[in-house]
Design an enzyme around this catalytic site. Structure first.
Site, PDB file in Angstrom:
ATOM      1  CE1 TYR A  80      -3.958  -1.928   5.266  1.00 12.57           C
ATOM      2  CE2 TYR A  80      -3.369   0.294   4.567  1.00 12.57           C
ATOM      3  CZ  TYR A  80      -3.693  -1.006   4.258  1.00 12.57           C
ATOM      4  OH  TYR A  80      -3.753  -1.405   2.950  1.00 12.57           O
ATOM      5  CB  THR A 105      -0.908   0.009   1.253  1.00 13.65           C
ATOM      6  OG1 THR A 105      -1.599   1.263   1.347  1.00 13.65           O
ATOM      7  CG2 THR A 105      -0.092  -0.164   2.519  1.00 13.65           C
TER       8      THR A 105
END
Length: 293
Positions: free
Chosen positions: A131, A107
């Site tokens: 995250y 990501t």
């Protein structure tokens, strides 16, 4: 992809898109594809992961499973780490043992957003939230463990499948409200799962390393929202929504801090594969047309 391929995370939006792309690519790819969802492989259970790979002995593993609840990760850091870092490390260990290639997705949130130019693969990660930290730990574990691995960092992923992506959320809220307030000072690139999935089916068997891949172009969340409703209305849909109001991040507090700028440069992948990602707006058009047809 060549030989027997294990696809993990088939209940998620990316996993479903990859499964569909394999089906569209032809019978030879499909007959070698083994799809496994959470019901058969729980990423919180290391023994299930190990046993699955050892029993199947795949030539390729595509991992689309991930913990993606960015805000909830702040209160569930251990679960995020288990799914995004520990499980991928186990996959990497088992892939190395059986000689399989491991394809894994990461990501733009591994970066802190302090750049003003697109991030390259050599820029140092500095994730702001749990995250992003868990995804970065997964990257490091795979690169240190599996000699035949490919990590594709991507950004602002959306698609027709799964739950909770930005496009589907906007369309739902547009049916319920006359006004929407959307953040305008976070900049990135929306990326359609259909494009990501198509890329995966076309990968050469020896293509490994760490690469960035997102659609081309740049947008804010506000730009993205405006485009979603413009394209949906072009398809004949109507909404009670009258106004989309741009707001700063400070007016939309969240549990997790997001990078203000997380545009990824796909230049390395473009040069390596001679594959130019479509512009995000054209991919949005295609996704919505397919979704509402």
């Amino acid at each position: 992809m060549q030989g027997k391929t294990l696809l993990l995370g088939t209940t998620g939006q990316l996993g479903q898109a990859v499964q569909r792309a394999f089906s569209q690519a032809g019978k030879e790819l499909v007959k070698e594809l083994v799809t496994v969802g959470r019901d058969r492989c729980d990423f919180t259970q290391p023994d299930q992961i190990r046993q699955l790979v050892r029993n199947l002995q795949p030539q390729s593993i595509i991992n689309c499973a991930a913990y993606t609840a960015v805000d909830r990760a702040e209160s569930e850091p251990q679960l995020a780490t288990t799914i995004n870092a520990t499980a991928p490390q186990i996959l990497a260990e088992e892939a190395e043992q059986v000689g399989a290639t491991l394809v894994h997705f990461s990501t733009d949130y591994v970066f802190d957003g302090h750049h003003h130019l697109p991030y390259t693969e050599t820029d140092p990660p500095n994730p702001l939230g749990q995250y992003g930290k868990s995804k970065r730990e997964g990257e490091q574990a795979i690169l240190a463990t599996c000699s035949q691995s490919l990590i594709l960092r991507t950004s602002w992923v959306y698609g027709a499948y799964g739950h909770g992506n930005f496009v589907k959320t906007m369309l739902r809220l547009g049916k319920e409200r006359e006004k929407l307030r959307v953040v305008e000072d976070q900049i990135g690139t929306p990326t359609w799962t259909g494009d990501l999935a198509a890329l995966v089916t076309q990968l050469p068997p020896d293509f490994t390393g760490l690469y960035h891949y997102s659609n081309s172009g740049v947008a804010s969340w506000y730009d993205f929202a405006v485009a979603i409703f413009a394209e949906a209305r072009n398809l004949g849909l109507s909404f009670p929504l009258q106004q989309i109001i741009p707001i700063p991040t400070s007016e939309y507090p969240t549990a997790a801090q997001r990078p203000a700028y997380s545009v990824l440069s796909s230049q390395s992948l473009i040069q390596a594969l001679d594959h130019i990602p479509p512009h995000w707006r054209s991919s949005l058009q295609k996704m919505l047309k397919n979704y509402f047809s």
